[in-house]
Design an enzyme around this catalytic site. Sequence first.
Site, PDB file in Angstrom:
ATOM      1  N   HIS A 264       0.529   4.053  -2.899  1.00  0.00           N
ATOM      2  CA  HIS A 264       0.160   5.424  -2.560  1.00  0.00           C
ATOM      3  C   HIS A 264       1.266   6.407  -2.936  1.00  0.00           C
ATOM      4  O   HIS A 264       0.981   7.565  -3.226  1.00  0.00           O
ATOM      5  CB  HIS A 264      -0.161   5.538  -1.069  1.00  0.00           C
ATOM      6  CG  HIS A 264      -1.532   5.049  -0.720  1.00  0.00           C
ATOM      7  ND1 HIS A 264      -2.403   5.758   0.073  1.00  0.00           N
ATOM      8  CD2 HIS A 264      -2.202   3.920  -1.071  1.00  0.00           C
ATOM      9  CE1 HIS A 264      -3.534   5.098   0.202  1.00  0.00           C
ATOM     10  NE2 HIS A 264      -3.426   3.961  -0.481  1.00  0.00           N
TER      11      HIS A 264
ATOM     12  N   HIS B 276      -4.581  -7.205  -2.311  1.00  0.00           N
ATOM     13  CA  HIS B 276      -5.460  -7.271  -1.143  1.00  0.00           C
ATOM     14  C   HIS B 276      -5.496  -8.668  -0.538  1.00  0.00           C
ATOM     15  O   HIS B 276      -6.044  -8.853   0.554  1.00  0.00           O
ATOM     16  CB  HIS B 276      -6.874  -6.814  -1.526  1.00  0.00           C
ATOM     17  CG  HIS B 276      -6.971  -5.341  -1.715  1.00  0.00           C
ATOM     18  ND1 HIS B 276      -8.144  -4.705  -2.095  1.00  0.00           N
ATOM     19  CD2 HIS B 276      -6.051  -4.351  -1.572  1.00  0.00           C
ATOM     20  CE1 HIS B 276      -7.932  -3.402  -2.181  1.00  0.00           C
ATOM     21  NE2 HIS B 276      -6.668  -3.163  -1.876  1.00  0.00           N
TER      22      HIS B 276
ATOM     23  N   ASN C  36      -4.073   8.884   3.187  1.00  0.00           N
ATOM     24  CA  ASN C  36      -2.835   8.258   3.663  1.00  0.00           C
ATOM     25  C   ASN C  36      -2.804   8.071   5.177  1.00  0.00           C
ATOM     26  O   ASN C  36      -1.768   7.679   5.734  1.00  0.00           O
ATOM     27  CB  ASN C  36      -1.625   9.102   3.232  1.00  0.00           C
ATOM     28  CG  ASN C  36      -1.407   9.039   1.734  1.00  0.00           C
ATOM     29  OD1 ASN C  36      -1.730   8.051   1.097  1.00  0.00           O
ATOM     30  ND2 ASN C  36      -0.868  10.112   1.171  1.00  0.00           N
TER      31      ASN C  36
ATOM     32  N   ARG D 105       0.829  -1.201   0.000  1.00  0.00           N
ATOM     33  CA  ARG D 105       0.000   0.000   0.000  1.00  0.00           C
ATOM     34  C   ARG D 105       0.869   1.258   0.000  1.00  0.00           C
ATOM     35  O   ARG D 105       0.559   2.238  -0.671  1.00  0.00           O
ATOM     36  CB  ARG D 105      -0.927  -0.013   1.219  1.00  0.00           C
ATOM     37  CG  ARG D 105      -1.982   1.076   1.208  1.00  0.00           C
ATOM     38  CD  ARG D 105      -3.108   0.733   2.167  1.00  0.00           C
ATOM     39  NE  ARG D 105      -4.095   1.800   2.183  1.00  0.00           N
ATOM     40  CZ  ARG D 105      -4.367   2.557   3.238  1.00  0.00           C
ATOM     41  NH1 ARG D 105      -3.712   2.358   4.379  1.00  0.00           N
ATOM     42  NH2 ARG D 105      -5.272   3.500   3.185  1.00  0.00           N
TER      43      ARG D 105
END
Length: 316
Positions: A63, A187, A91, A59
């Site tokens: 990001h 995921h 975030n 992640r």
Amino acid sequence: MMMKLTIFVVLLFILPLASMAQLRVNFYGPSCPRAEAIVRQVVQKHFNADKTITGGLLRLQFHDCFVNGCDASILIDSKKGNQSEKDAGANGTVRGFEIIDEAKKLLEKACPSTVSCADIITLATRDSVGMAGGPKYAVPTGRRDGLVSNPNAVNLPGPGSTVAQAFQIFRSNGMSLNEMVSLLGAHTVGVAHCGFFINRLGGSDKTMDATLNSNLGKLCGTPSKPKNNNQKTFLDQNTSLVFDNQFYKQILDRKGVLFIDQQLALDSSSKGFVSGFAANGGSFQQSFVNAIIKMGRIGVKVGKAGEIRRNCRAFN
């Protein structure tokens, strides 16, 4: 005039390709031979203590790369009167910063001002995927760290996005729909806070498997009676800590925790990719590798652009 225009158009295509060519596997071989081994040792230590770091690092890289390119801008700490993108709402639950800090500290001792924070993110993510049982792959390095970190630039797909909404952001970053579905397969080792999906509980979302809805309701409550939005659950309720294709099998069974995850299996544009990855774990892993390597090239700074930070949390 026509010849000048032709040369200009050709340069538009050649220059980005030349920039990309500066990323290469084993970039630090001559300048810091132990760079990748140092990062791997740090990641292994943290993985041994907390196997959920794989999802956290994936992640973190996503990001970072989707906001102003893969330049470690997400690592910059805010200062009084000058917020950084780390503090943007999207975030707020990103983690793994301490792993990057630890690796950077060791790398600065071994090879001062040589290895970029952006490359540390890329290498750490790659290593953690392999440690979780996922594919082991080589990644090109040579990125430099950015000089801007602006919270207003953060535009990321959220947990409640539709496939079309999420793909609009992926497409703007040069990623295909197949690549989006591949990357969201990360995921399979992810977690989510109740606040990201509580609006689906209590019978309000009929696309979620009833048993899963009930179990998550016991953890999180319902939209009208929430328990604790900071509680977390695994996005893959089966092989939660293993990087495999079980995520796709579960969303086909309506066991997607996040709205966007479940929509991947329901939307006509993406469900074919989901079915293919659910049926063939090898195909998923290869598609994931191709997609994350491509993502790692988004908006990179190379050559003399940007800088090599001495501290990942602050510009030099």
